[in-house]
Design a protein around this motif. Structure first.
Motif, PDB file in Angstrom:
ATOM      1  N   GLY A   1      -6.161  -0.254  -2.242  1.00  0.00           N
ATOM      2  CA  GLY A   1      -4.753   0.521  -2.190  1.00  0.00           C
ATOM      3  C   GLY A   1      -3.605  -0.084  -2.637  1.00  0.00           C
ATOM      4  N   PHE A   2      -3.940  -1.110  -3.542  1.00  0.00           N
ATOM      5  CA  PHE A   2      -2.841  -1.484  -4.260  1.00  0.00           C
ATOM      6  C   PHE A   2      -2.109  -0.975  -5.571  1.00  0.00           C
ATOM      7  CE2 PHE A   2      -4.832  -5.220  -2.130  1.00  0.00           C
ATOM      8  CZ  PHE A   2      -3.697  -5.769  -1.693  1.00  0.00           C
ATOM      9  N   ARG A   3      -0.973  -1.105  -5.855  1.00  0.00           N
ATOM     10  CA  ARG A   3      -0.451  -0.791  -7.509  1.00  0.00           C
ATOM     11  C   ARG A   3      -0.701  -2.046  -8.243  1.00  0.00           C
ATOM     12  NH1 ARG A   3       4.769  -1.056  -8.054  1.00  0.00           N
ATOM     13  NH2 ARG A   3       4.952   0.311  -9.771  1.00  0.00           N
ATOM     14  N   ILE A   4      -0.846  -1.669  -9.386  1.00  0.00           N
ATOM     15  CA  ILE A   4      -0.946  -2.662 -10.440  1.00  0.00           C
ATOM     16  C   ILE A   4       0.615  -2.571 -11.296  1.00  0.00           C
ATOM     17  CG2 ILE A   4      -1.743  -3.305 -12.820  1.00  0.00           C
ATOM     18  CD1 ILE A   4      -3.745  -4.030 -10.786  1.00  0.00           C
ATOM     19  N   SER A   5       1.125  -3.795 -11.199  1.00  0.00           N
ATOM     20  CA  SER A   5       2.578  -3.828 -11.793  1.00  0.00           C
ATOM     21  C   SER A   5       2.775  -5.112 -12.430  1.00  0.00           C
ATOM     22  CB  SER A   5       3.564  -3.656 -10.475  1.00  0.00           C
ATOM     23  OG  SER A   5       3.242  -4.551  -9.527  1.00  0.00           O
ATOM     24  N   GLY A   6       3.791  -5.220 -13.114  1.00  0.00           N
ATOM     25  CA  GLY A   6       4.214  -6.464 -14.060  1.00  0.00           C
ATOM     26  C   GLY A   6       3.332  -6.797 -15.116  1.00  0.00           C
ATOM     27  N   MET A   7       2.642  -5.992 -15.859  1.00  0.00           N
ATOM     28  CA  MET A   7       1.503  -6.081 -16.597  1.00  0.00           C
ATOM     29  C   MET A   7       2.048  -5.928 -18.103  1.00  0.00           C
ATOM     30  SD  MET A   7      -1.808  -3.685 -17.158  1.00  0.00           S
ATOM     31  CE  MET A   7      -0.951  -2.554 -18.044  1.00  0.00           C
ATOM     32  N   HIS A   8       1.886  -6.934 -18.748  1.00  0.00           N
ATOM     33  CA  HIS A   8       2.062  -7.046 -20.337  1.00  0.00           C
ATOM     34  C   HIS A   8       1.102  -6.113 -21.149  1.00  0.00           C
ATOM     35  CE1 HIS A   8       2.694  -8.875 -24.248  1.00  0.00           C
ATOM     36  NE2 HIS A   8       1.318  -8.661 -24.353  1.00  0.00           N
ATOM     37  N   SER A   9       1.590  -5.398 -21.957  1.00  0.00           N
ATOM     38  CA  SER A   9       0.761  -4.679 -22.966  1.00  0.00           C
ATOM     39  C   SER A   9       1.339  -4.411 -24.400  1.00  0.00           C
ATOM     40  CB  SER A   9       0.564  -3.039 -22.561  1.00  0.00           C
ATOM     41  OG  SER A   9       2.090  -2.379 -22.544  1.00  0.00           O
ATOM     42  N   GLY A  10       0.452  -4.141 -25.408  1.00  0.00           N
ATOM     43  CA  GLY A  10       1.082  -4.223 -26.787  1.00  0.00           C
ATOM     44  C   GLY A  10       0.576  -3.038 -27.611  1.00  0.00           C
ATOM     45  N   GLY A  11      -0.747  -3.263 -28.031  1.00  0.00           N
ATOM     46  CA  GLY A  11      -1.384  -2.353 -28.781  1.00  0.00           C
ATOM     47  C   GLY A  11      -1.544  -0.979 -28.288  1.00  0.00           C
ATOM     48  N   ASP A  12      -2.083   0.059 -29.292  1.00  0.00           N
ATOM     49  CA  ASP A  12      -2.530   1.219 -28.822  1.00  0.00           C
ATOM     50  C   ASP A  12      -3.877   1.225 -28.502  1.00  0.00           C
ATOM     51  OD1 ASP A  12      -3.293   0.678 -31.445  1.00  0.00           O
ATOM     52  OD2 ASP A  12      -3.694   2.454 -32.050  1.00  0.00           O
ATOM     53  N   ARG A  13      -4.762   0.457 -28.932  1.00  0.00           N
ATOM     54  CA  ARG A  13      -6.130   0.524 -28.345  1.00  0.00           C
ATOM     55  C   ARG A  13      -6.105   0.028 -26.769  1.00  0.00           C
ATOM     56  NH1 ARG A  13     -11.775  -1.650 -30.837  1.00  0.00           N
ATOM     57  NH2 ARG A  13     -11.330   0.110 -32.273  1.00  0.00           N
ATOM     58  N   GLY A  14      -5.473  -1.041 -26.688  1.00  0.00           N
ATOM     59  CA  GLY A  14      -5.283  -1.749 -25.340  1.00  0.00           C
ATOM     60  C   GLY A  14      -4.792  -0.541 -24.195  1.00  0.00           C
ATOM     61  N   ILE A  15      -3.764   0.185 -24.518  1.00  0.00           N
ATOM     62  CA  ILE A  15      -3.215   1.363 -23.851  1.00  0.00           C
ATOM     63  C   ILE A  15      -4.251   2.332 -23.607  1.00  0.00           C
ATOM     64  CG2 ILE A  15      -1.351   3.067 -23.656  1.00  0.00           C
ATOM     65  CD1 ILE A  15      -0.334   0.202 -23.401  1.00  0.00           C
ATOM     66  N   ASN A  16      -5.133   2.683 -24.649  1.00  0.00           N
ATOM     67  CA  ASN A  16      -5.931   3.954 -24.448  1.00  0.00           C
ATOM     68  C   ASN A  16      -7.087   3.199 -23.466  1.00  0.00           C
ATOM     69  OD1 ASN A  16      -4.931   5.743 -25.856  1.00  0.00           O
ATOM     70  ND2 ASN A  16      -5.619   4.943 -27.933  1.00  0.00           N
ATOM     71  N   GLN A  17      -7.471   1.756 -23.707  1.00  0.00           N
ATOM     72  CA  GLN A  17      -8.512   1.590 -22.637  1.00  0.00           C
ATOM     73  C   GLN A  17      -8.046   1.475 -21.308  1.00  0.00           C
ATOM     74  OE1 GLN A  17      -9.543  -2.463 -24.527  1.00  0.00           O
ATOM     75  NE2 GLN A  17     -10.874  -1.493 -25.841  1.00  0.00           N
TER      76      GLN A  17
ATOM     77  N   GLY B   1       0.770  -1.304   0.046  1.00  0.00           N
ATOM     78  CA  GLY B   1      -0.022  -0.081   0.077  1.00  0.00           C
ATOM     79  C   GLY B   1       0.799   1.222   0.100  1.00  0.00           C
ATOM     80  N   GLY B   2       0.321   2.247   0.186  1.00  0.00           N
ATOM     81  CA  GLY B   2       0.862   3.583   0.379  1.00  0.00           C
ATOM     82  C   GLY B   2       0.900   4.178  -0.993  1.00  0.00           C
ATOM     83  N   GLY B   3       1.790   5.500  -1.104  1.00  0.00           N
ATOM     84  CA  GLY B   3       1.897   6.317  -2.191  1.00  0.00           C
ATOM     85  C   GLY B   3       3.017   7.219  -2.157  1.00  0.00           C
ATOM     86  N   GLY B   4       3.300   8.026  -3.251  1.00  0.00           N
ATOM     87  CA  GLY B   4       4.295   8.900  -3.231  1.00  0.00           C
ATOM     88  C   GLY B   4       5.496   8.279  -2.862  1.00  0.00           C
ATOM     89  N   GLN B   5       6.426   8.705  -1.942  1.00  0.00           N
ATOM     90  CA  GLN B   5       7.665   8.468  -1.637  1.00  0.00           C
ATOM     91  C   GLN B   5       7.417   7.211  -0.199  1.00  0.00           C
ATOM     92  OE1 GLN B   5      10.494   9.046  -2.834  1.00  0.00           O
ATOM     93  NE2 GLN B   5       9.181  10.004  -4.380  1.00  0.00           N
TER      94      GLN B   5
END
Length: 544
Positions: free
Chosen positions: A392-408, A312-316
């Protein structure tokens, strides 16, 4: 991130100013290095890094960085002393997207069980050959034992499986007494027999991703949540001590390249192996990991609500439970799309069916725009993102590829940030940078998103991302959007470099990313200048 990464490698200002205090203790350094150029990385600006002459190390940590005299004050009879003779010492390299458990497979004996598979991969050049291989496996197992395996396919056999021409009835014939799960394509697709399907539907009667015939009867073909739940919840658990030696070998190989910390998403069985090694003091690397506990679950909100307190947490002040060798950095959404080579990256412009370098495009397994998990009815990935934001979690370690997916993804994060205003402080992540436009970079900067970028995507030539986006959009667009490090940095986006490849050495990767002849200066698009690097980058003398 955890905020402790630099602490393992460099002395903080407190240590630089507190030599007298430490000298009062009875530290005897394990190692002292002198007469060097030690890059301390003690400033956010690389141009202002202090360069020290010497350092003392105790229990894997720097306890003094400064002059020869200051470091040698911690030397004792058992201290190893190294004269660097003017050589440079750099911080340990942090790999921000790696699958070391997968890369360890080249060490694992062919008959050894692995996570998500109980049997070795089988040859599936034709359905007859593949089914006979399954019959042989079933004949050697006790009745009722689960069979999890993957097929080694050709183009024609992959199409045969993807289009559902092999059904559960075929698997029932060769393995009537065993639940069988055949999964492929990064676990996103699968075929099961009746026993396996019954077990899944008993636990999750209405699960998404179960394909049915015209009469509404399941065919055995699975995708989305259905196949992911099966592999997470029903695959045999491998005792960690069985896999530990091979995972350790892979980490030792990576450590020899100068990588001291890596980040990865971990399925529970993977985590069990690294935890087993850590409990014995045998982890060669530090590991900041993303939990897969809620990934592709039927009830992500319920699971995330029970994981509160792990991260959890945020910032520094982002934190994660664990220590400086093994700790939680977030929870993982495995992927928001697939790869361009099978027309799986989620793109705005439809894939053309005829493409010489992409023969699988003509089948369009996922429709004309690719696999877009955030809008697909077979997945509930948007629910996981919302659960992460809520608890309160981060999302990390996520595969991405195309432009539409990034926009969504950006659209959803923007929406969630209105409901959870602290979200931009949590530094959610998009990995790979396979397509990032100028507008997407600006949006990401406002949302506090970190990009983990892989230079390997500019080396893949005509059949890789650059070739795919050249066909979809244009050569100019492809060179502009694939791994655009300069754009991300200029947009104020926190950016890291990932390798995500076994045998891809970090130094050539970093050099390619900083070459003033092309990448950073011109957006790190592709150019012919990179293609000759393919040999030396992927087969480096420091890699066995």
């Amino acid at each position: 991130m955890k905020g402790k990464i630099l602490q393992i490698f460099f002395l903080s200002l407190w240590l630089l100013c507190g030599q007298a205090l430490l000298a009062m203790t009875e530290f005897e350094a394990d190692m002292v290095i002198i007469n060097g150029k030690i890059v301390t990385a003690d400033s956010p600006d690389p141009g202002n890094f202090s360069i020290a002459q010497a350092a003392a190390i105790f229990d894997g940590k720097f306890i003094a960085v400064g002059t020869n005299q200051q470091a040698l004050a911690y030397a004792g009879p058992g201290t190893r002393k190294i004269d660097l003779q003017g050589k440079t010492v750099i911080p340990g390299i942090v790999e921000t997207h790696d699958h070391l458990y997968s890369y360890a497979n080249h060490f694992i004996p062919s008959k050894q069980g692995r996570v998500t598979v109980s049997e070795p991969a089988i040859e599936w050049k034709t359905s007859v050959e593949g089914l006979e291989a399954l019959r042989t496996i079933a004949a050697g197992k006790k009745a009722g034992g689960w069979i999890f395996t993957t097929p080694r396919t050709t183009t024609s056999s992959l199409v045969e499986l993807q289009e559902g021409r092999v059904t559960k009835a075929h698997l029932d014939q060769v393995a009537p007494n065993h639940p069988v799960v055949l999964h492929w394509s990064n676990q996103s697709e699968g075929l099961v027999n009746t026993k396996a399907l019954d077990a899944l539907l008993t636990r999750y009667p209405g699960v998404a991703g179960v394909y049915k015939d015209k009469q509404g009867i399941p065919t055995g073909r699975l995708a989305g949540l259905a196949i992911w739940i099966l592999t997470y919840e029903f695959s045999p658990q491998i005792p960690p001590q069985e896999l530990a030696p091979y995972y350790q070998q892979e980490m030792e190989e990576v450590a020899a390249q100068g990588i001291t910390t890596f980040s990865s998403r971990l399925a529970p069985n993977h985590l069990a192996v690294y935890s087993w090694l850590h409990a014995r003091g045998e982890l060669p690397l530090r590991l900041g990991f993303s939990l897969e506990a809620a990934n592709r679950s039927g009830v992500p909100d319920a699971i995330a609500s029970r994981l509160v307190g792990l991260q959890g947490g945020g910032g520094q002040h982002i934190w994660g439970i664990g220590d400086d060798k093994l700790w939680v950095i977030g929870i993982a959404l495995s992927n928001i799309d697939h790869n361009t080579n099978i027309a799986g990256s989620c793109v705005d412009k439809p894939y053309p069916r005829e493409a010489k370098d992409f023969p699988l495009w003509r089948f369009q397994f996922y429709g004309p725009h690719g696999l877009c998990t955030l809008s697909s009815q077979e997945y509930n990935d948007s629910e996981l993102l919302r659960a992460a934001a809520k608890y309160g979690f981060r999302i990390s370690g996520m595969h991405s590829g195309g432009d539409r997916g990034i926009n969504q993804y950006l659209d959803l994060v923007e929406k969630l940030s209105h409901e959870f205003p602290d979200l931009p402080e949590r530094r959610w992540v998009i990995d790979h940078c396979r397509y990032v436009s100028e507008e997407q970079a600006r949006r990401a900067a406002k949302l506090g998103i970190i990009f983990s970028c892989g230079p390997k995507y500019i080396f893949s030539g005509e059949s890789g991302d650059v070739g795919a986006y050249s066909l979809l959009y244009s050569q100019n667009v492809a060179e502009d959007v694939v791994v655009p490090l300069r754009r991300l940095l200029d947009s104020g986006v926190k950016t890291t470099l990932q390798l995500d490849q076994h045998g891809f050495h970090p130094f050539p990767g970093a050099a390619g990313s900083c070459d003033s002849q092309g990448p950073v200066g011109e957006g790190l698009g592709t150019s012919a200048a990179y293609h000759p690097w393919r040999g030396p980058v992927y087969v480096h003398p420091l890699v066995r």
